[in-house]
Design a protein around this motif. Structure first.
Motif, PDB file in Angstrom:
ATOM      1  N   HIS A 297       9.738   5.214   8.509  1.00 54.26           N
ATOM      2  CA  HIS A 297       8.791   4.147   8.165  1.00 54.26           C
ATOM      3  C   HIS A 297       9.026   3.650   6.737  1.00 54.26           C
ATOM      4  CE1 HIS A 297       4.941   1.997   8.244  1.00 54.26           C
ATOM      5  NE2 HIS A 297       4.541   2.674   7.169  1.00 54.26           N
ATOM      6  N   GLN A 298       9.323   4.573   5.812  1.00 55.51           N
ATOM      7  CA  GLN A 298       9.549   4.196   4.417  1.00 55.51           C
ATOM      8  C   GLN A 298      10.741   3.257   4.263  1.00 55.51           C
ATOM      9  OE1 GLN A 298      10.048   8.154   2.875  1.00 55.51           O
ATOM     10  NE2 GLN A 298       7.974   8.258   2.049  1.00 55.51           N
ATOM     11  N   TYR A 299      11.767   3.465   5.087  1.00 55.79           N
ATOM     12  CA  TYR A 299      12.993   2.682   4.945  1.00 55.79           C
ATOM     13  C   TYR A 299      13.017   1.428   5.807  1.00 55.79           C
ATOM     14  CZ  TYR A 299      15.032   6.596   2.368  1.00 55.79           C
ATOM     15  OH  TYR A 299      15.295   7.573   1.439  1.00 55.79           O
ATOM     16  N   THR A 300      12.012   1.256   6.670  1.00 51.83           N
ATOM     17  CA  THR A 300      12.010   0.091   7.558  1.00 51.83           C
ATOM     18  C   THR A 300      10.820  -0.816   7.250  1.00 51.83           C
ATOM     19  OG1 THR A 300      10.928   1.472   9.250  1.00 51.83           O
ATOM     20  CG2 THR A 300      13.319   1.221   9.397  1.00 51.83           C
ATOM     21  N   ALA A 301       9.663  -0.502   7.785  1.00 50.38           N
ATOM     22  CA  ALA A 301       8.492  -1.354   7.555  1.00 50.38           C
ATOM     23  C   ALA A 301       7.928  -1.181   6.152  1.00 50.38           C
ATOM     24  CB  ALA A 301       7.416  -1.050   8.592  1.00 50.38           C
ATOM     25  N   MET A 302       8.108  -0.020   5.555  1.00 48.95           N
ATOM     26  CA  MET A 302       7.581   0.348   4.240  1.00 48.95           C
ATOM     27  C   MET A 302       6.080   0.642   4.300  1.00 48.95           C
ATOM     28  SD  MET A 302       8.030  -1.398   0.479  1.00 48.95           S
ATOM     29  CE  MET A 302       9.805  -1.200   0.547  1.00 48.95           C
ATOM     30  N   CYS A 303       5.312  -0.336   4.800  1.00 49.97           N
ATOM     31  CA  CYS A 303       3.886  -0.100   5.000  1.00 49.97           C
ATOM     32  C   CYS A 303       3.354  -1.174   5.949  1.00 49.97           C
ATOM     33  CB  CYS A 303       3.095  -0.127   3.684  1.00 49.97           C
ATOM     34  SG  CYS A 303       3.050  -1.739   2.857  1.00 49.97           S
ATOM     35  N   ALA A 304       2.238  -0.894   6.562  1.00 47.55           N
ATOM     36  CA  ALA A 304       1.581  -1.904   7.393  1.00 47.55           C
ATOM     37  C   ALA A 304       0.996  -2.993   6.496  1.00 47.55           C
ATOM     38  CB  ALA A 304       0.486  -1.254   8.235  1.00 47.55           C
ATOM     39  N   PRO A 305       0.801  -4.202   7.025  1.00 50.93           N
ATOM     40  CA  PRO A 305       0.256  -5.293   6.204  1.00 50.93           C
ATOM     41  C   PRO A 305      -1.073  -4.911   5.567  1.00 50.93           C
ATOM     42  CG  PRO A 305       1.035  -6.124   8.314  1.00 50.93           C
ATOM     43  CD  PRO A 305       1.092  -4.631   8.407  1.00 50.93           C
ATOM     44  N   VAL A 306      -1.207  -5.178   4.294  1.00 48.98           N
ATOM     45  CA  VAL A 306      -2.397  -4.741   3.570  1.00 48.98           C
ATOM     46  C   VAL A 306      -3.663  -5.386   4.135  1.00 48.98           C
ATOM     47  CG1 VAL A 306      -2.095  -6.507   1.760  1.00 48.98           C
ATOM     48  CG2 VAL A 306      -3.454  -4.442   1.305  1.00 48.98           C
ATOM     49  N   LEU A 307      -3.603  -6.673   4.486  1.00 49.26           N
ATOM     50  CA  LEU A 307      -4.809  -7.319   5.019  1.00 49.26           C
ATOM     51  C   LEU A 307      -5.178  -6.751   6.383  1.00 49.26           C
ATOM     52  CD1 LEU A 307      -4.341 -11.042   3.955  1.00 49.26           C
ATOM     53  CD2 LEU A 307      -5.846  -9.318   2.958  1.00 49.26           C
ATOM     54  N   GLY A 308      -4.179  -6.412   7.177  1.00 46.46           N
ATOM     55  CA  GLY A 308      -4.466  -5.752   8.439  1.00 46.46           C
ATOM     56  C   GLY A 308      -5.150  -4.412   8.227  1.00 46.46           C
ATOM     57  N   GLN A 309      -4.699  -3.677   7.216  1.00 46.49           N
ATOM     58  CA  GLN A 309      -5.327  -2.386   6.926  1.00 46.49           C
ATOM     59  C   GLN A 309      -6.774  -2.565   6.450  1.00 46.49           C
ATOM     60  OE1 GLN A 309      -3.041   0.811   5.071  1.00 46.49           O
ATOM     61  NE2 GLN A 309      -1.281  -0.577   4.933  1.00 46.49           N
ATOM     62  N   ILE A 310      -7.002  -3.581   5.656  1.00 43.14           N
ATOM     63  CA  ILE A 310      -8.374  -3.857   5.202  1.00 43.14           C
ATOM     64  C   ILE A 310      -9.261  -4.219   6.390  1.00 43.14           C
ATOM     65  CG2 ILE A 310      -9.769  -5.501   3.869  1.00 43.14           C
ATOM     66  CD1 ILE A 310      -7.383  -5.539   1.839  1.00 43.14           C
ATOM     67  N   ALA A 311      -8.700  -5.007   7.320  1.00 41.08           N
ATOM     68  CA  ALA A 311      -9.458  -5.360   8.524  1.00 41.08           C
ATOM     69  C   ALA A 311      -9.759  -4.116   9.348  1.00 41.08           C
ATOM     70  CB  ALA A 311      -8.662  -6.369   9.356  1.00 41.08           C
ATOM     71  N   ALA A 312      -8.784  -3.224   9.479  1.00 41.83           N
ATOM     72  CA  ALA A 312      -8.988  -1.992  10.239  1.00 41.83           C
ATOM     73  C   ALA A 312     -10.055  -1.125   9.598  1.00 41.83           C
ATOM     74  CB  ALA A 312      -7.672  -1.229  10.347  1.00 41.83           C
TER      75      ALA A 312
ATOM     76  N   THR B 156       0.861  -1.181   0.000  1.00 44.97           N
ATOM     77  CA  THR B 156       0.000   0.000   0.000  1.00 44.97           C
ATOM     78  C   THR B 156       0.901   1.236   0.000  1.00 44.97           C
ATOM     79  OG1 THR B 156      -0.109   0.420   2.397  1.00 44.97           O
ATOM     80  CG2 THR B 156      -1.577  -1.289   1.502  1.00 44.97           C
ATOM     81  N   PRO B 157       0.354   2.444  -0.160  1.00 46.34           N
ATOM     82  CA  PRO B 157       1.179   3.636   0.042  1.00 46.34           C
ATOM     83  C   PRO B 157       1.854   3.590   1.410  1.00 46.34           C
ATOM     84  CG  PRO B 157      -0.926   4.247  -0.918  1.00 46.34           C
ATOM     85  CD  PRO B 157      -1.016   2.789  -0.585  1.00 46.34           C
ATOM     86  N   ASN B 158       3.023   4.199   1.521  1.00 54.45           N
ATOM     87  CA  ASN B 158       3.781   4.150   2.767  1.00 54.45           C
ATOM     88  C   ASN B 158       2.943   4.581   3.960  1.00 54.45           C
ATOM     89  OD1 ASN B 158       6.536   5.312   0.863  1.00 54.45           O
ATOM     90  ND2 ASN B 158       6.356   3.259   1.686  1.00 54.45           N
ATOM     91  N   ALA B 159       2.188   5.626   3.811  1.00 52.62           N
ATOM     92  CA  ALA B 159       1.411   6.155   4.934  1.00 52.62           C
ATOM     93  C   ALA B 159       0.147   5.355   5.202  1.00 52.62           C
ATOM     94  CB  ALA B 159       1.039   7.619   4.685  1.00 52.62           C
ATOM     95  N   GLY B 160      -0.172   4.406   4.326  1.00 50.32           N
ATOM     96  CA  GLY B 160      -1.364   3.585   4.530  1.00 50.32           C
ATOM     97  C   GLY B 160      -2.408   3.827   3.466  1.00 50.32           C
ATOM     98  N   LEU B 161      -3.376   2.946   3.387  1.00 48.87           N
ATOM     99  CA  LEU B 161      -4.472   3.097   2.422  1.00 48.87           C
ATOM    100  C   LEU B 161      -5.148   4.458   2.614  1.00 48.87           C
ATOM    101  CD1 LEU B 161      -6.105  -0.437   2.758  1.00 48.87           C
ATOM    102  CD2 LEU B 161      -4.873   0.425   0.742  1.00 48.87           C
ATOM    103  N   PRO B 162      -5.329   5.236   1.556  1.00 48.45           N
ATOM    104  CA  PRO B 162      -5.972   6.541   1.703  1.00 48.45           C
ATOM    105  C   PRO B 162      -7.346   6.462   2.363  1.00 48.45           C
ATOM    106  CG  PRO B 162      -4.960   6.356  -0.462  1.00 48.45           C
ATOM    107  CD  PRO B 162      -4.873   4.992   0.177  1.00 48.45           C
ATOM    108  N   GLU B 163      -8.129   5.435   1.993  1.00 47.72           N
ATOM    109  CA  GLU B 163      -9.471   5.323   2.566  1.00 47.72           C
ATOM    110  C   GLU B 163      -9.421   4.994   4.058  1.00 47.72           C
ATOM    111  OE1 GLU B 163      -8.937   1.547  -0.076  1.00 47.72           O
ATOM    112  OE2 GLU B 163      -8.091   3.577   0.114  1.00 47.72           O
ATOM    113  N   LEU B 164      -8.394   4.240   4.485  1.00 51.53           N
ATOM    114  CA  LEU B 164      -8.256   3.954   5.912  1.00 51.53           C
ATOM    115  C   LEU B 164      -7.852   5.218   6.663  1.00 51.53           C
ATOM    116  CD1 LEU B 164      -8.141   2.182   8.401  1.00 51.53           C
ATOM    117  CD2 LEU B 164      -5.853   1.410   7.698  1.00 51.53           C
TER     118      LEU B 164
END
Length: 401
Positions: A275-290, A77-85
């Motif tokens: 965050h961009q250089y380490t995790a890059m982004c949170a897990p996409v499925l976790g973001q969808i769940a959130a 996902t984008p580094n900062a997270g899904l825009p809709e989330l």
């Protein structure tokens, strides 16, 4: 052909251990996990140790992720997270706590709230900077601050003050090197909360000394007898406060590893670089769940909160009935009874309670110097288990006393 002779010191493991960074060598493993590991695998032990809801993530949230998997939504996902989330998080913070954030540049989705804390401390702490932490507090704060170069300054949030941070105690702790104040209300391990009136003098001190506040509000939704008040909601505090939260506790989503940070866009931009250089982004499925939890899971959250409220009454009254004085927790899902009258250190008490009564709780000293003389018990367990734990604790107290 020239052959390199392997260098095989007599004790290579000892030499390799010397290569570990000094700060990593010096920190102790989590005291919570230590007691959890002692009880793991023993079916007869009732664990009140780990701060995790006993509820399963609601079915509609799991189903939303299954559908996403079937659609093949497995990419970054984008580094900062899904825009809709991020939009939903901003809306939720506004509607629930009166905090207005722009989703585009004032919200970052992280790998749990723990990553958000780490990002903030990495972004804002230079060697020698003092990080003020009320004590008792969650076991991870001190090690994370220390690993990122901070000098720790504990401020006792005394039981006699309801485990709240007071302006007097904070003022005494501030020096020219003070830079960050880390707070966590509702508090782990005490369940204490701060009102608007409690925060007012704290906010004035923070502004007067130009501090940055890291406010861990992971238990904000689990405030029982009043509405949660964030220090960021006070005049002049939003721009200097990073609000950190997530979905683990109130939405029963510990394993999904989704948290977030909200705050000043310049401060968040610094965190996002790391965050961009380490995790890059949170897990996409976790973001969808959130996302599903915020759009359709608020009734589930409210139901679980009411269950915790009922368990709080059952457990705290039970502790008092067996002779353990207990502050009334106003939030989170922990009781923090005093064991001072037993004359035992908290670690000794907890070990004996585990070995002799089969009840695992966390000794208060692991939460800082202010936690000694207490025991953290999570009531995020079924009423039947809580009742059995109380019965065992009563028997233990009779033998001990």
């Amino acid at each position: 052909m020239y052959k390199i002779k392997p260098f095989l010191p007599q004790d290579s493991s000892a030499q390799l251990s010397e290569r570990i960074a000094p700060r990593v060598r010096e920190i102790a493993p989590s005291g919570i996990r230590a007691f959890f590991d002692l009880s793991a695998g023993n079916n007869g032990v009732i664990s009140l140790g780990v701060g995790e809801p006993d509820f399963t993530t609601p079915e509609h949230i799991r189903a939303a992720c299954i559908r996403a998997l079937e659609r093949g939504e497995t990419m970054y996902t984008p580094n900062a997270g899904l825009p809709e989330l991020r939009e939903e998080i901003a809306r939720y913070q506004q509607e629930s706590f009166g905090l207005a954030y722009h989703s585009q540049d004032e919200v970052i989705v992280t790998v749990g709230s723990s990553e958000a804390l780490d990002l903030a401390l990495r972004a804002f702490t230079a060697p020698g900077d003092e990080v003020i932490i009320p004590s008792p507090s969650y076991v991870a704060y001190s090690p994370i601050a220390y690993l990122n170069g901070g000098t720790l300054v504990e401020v006792e949030a005394a039981a006699e003050q309801g485990f709240k941070l007071t302006a007097e105690a904070l003022e005494k702790a501030i020096t020219p090197r003070s830079k960050l104040l880390m707070v966590n209300f509702p508090n782990n391990p005490t369940g204490a909360v701060m009102s608007y009136e409690d925060w007012m003098p704290i906010a004035e001190i923070v502004k007067a000394h130009n501090l940055i506040v890291l406010s861990d509000e992971i238990y904000a939704e689990l405030t029982y007898d009043s509405r949660h008040v964030s220090i960021a909601s006070l005049p002049g505090m939003k721009e200097r406060t990073i609000v950190i939260s997530g979905f683990s506790k109130a939405f029963a989503m510990t394993g999904w590893r989704v948290g977030y940070a909200c705050g000043n866009r310049e401060l968040l931009a610094a965190m996002l670089k790391i965050h961009q250089y380490t995790a890059m982004c949170a897990p996409v499925l976790g973001q969808i769940a959130a996302l599903e939890s915020l759009r359709h899971g608020l009734p589930d959250k409210d139901h679980m909160k009411e269950c915790f409220r009922q368990r709080r009454s059952l457990f705290v009254e039970g502790l008092r009935s067996i002779g353990l004085h207990c502050h009334e927790p106003q939030g989170a899902f922990y009781a923090f009874p005093s064991i001072r009258h037993t004359g035992m250190r908290s670690e000794d008490f907890a070990l004996r309670l585990l070995r002799e009564a089969g009840v695992a709780a966390v000794p208060g000293h692991v939460f800082g110097t202010g936690g000694e003389g207490h025991l953290r018990c999570s009531y995020a367990a079924s009423p039947a288990k809580l009742a059995e734990a109380l019965e065992r604790m009563e028997g233990f107290m009779k033998v001990k006393m």
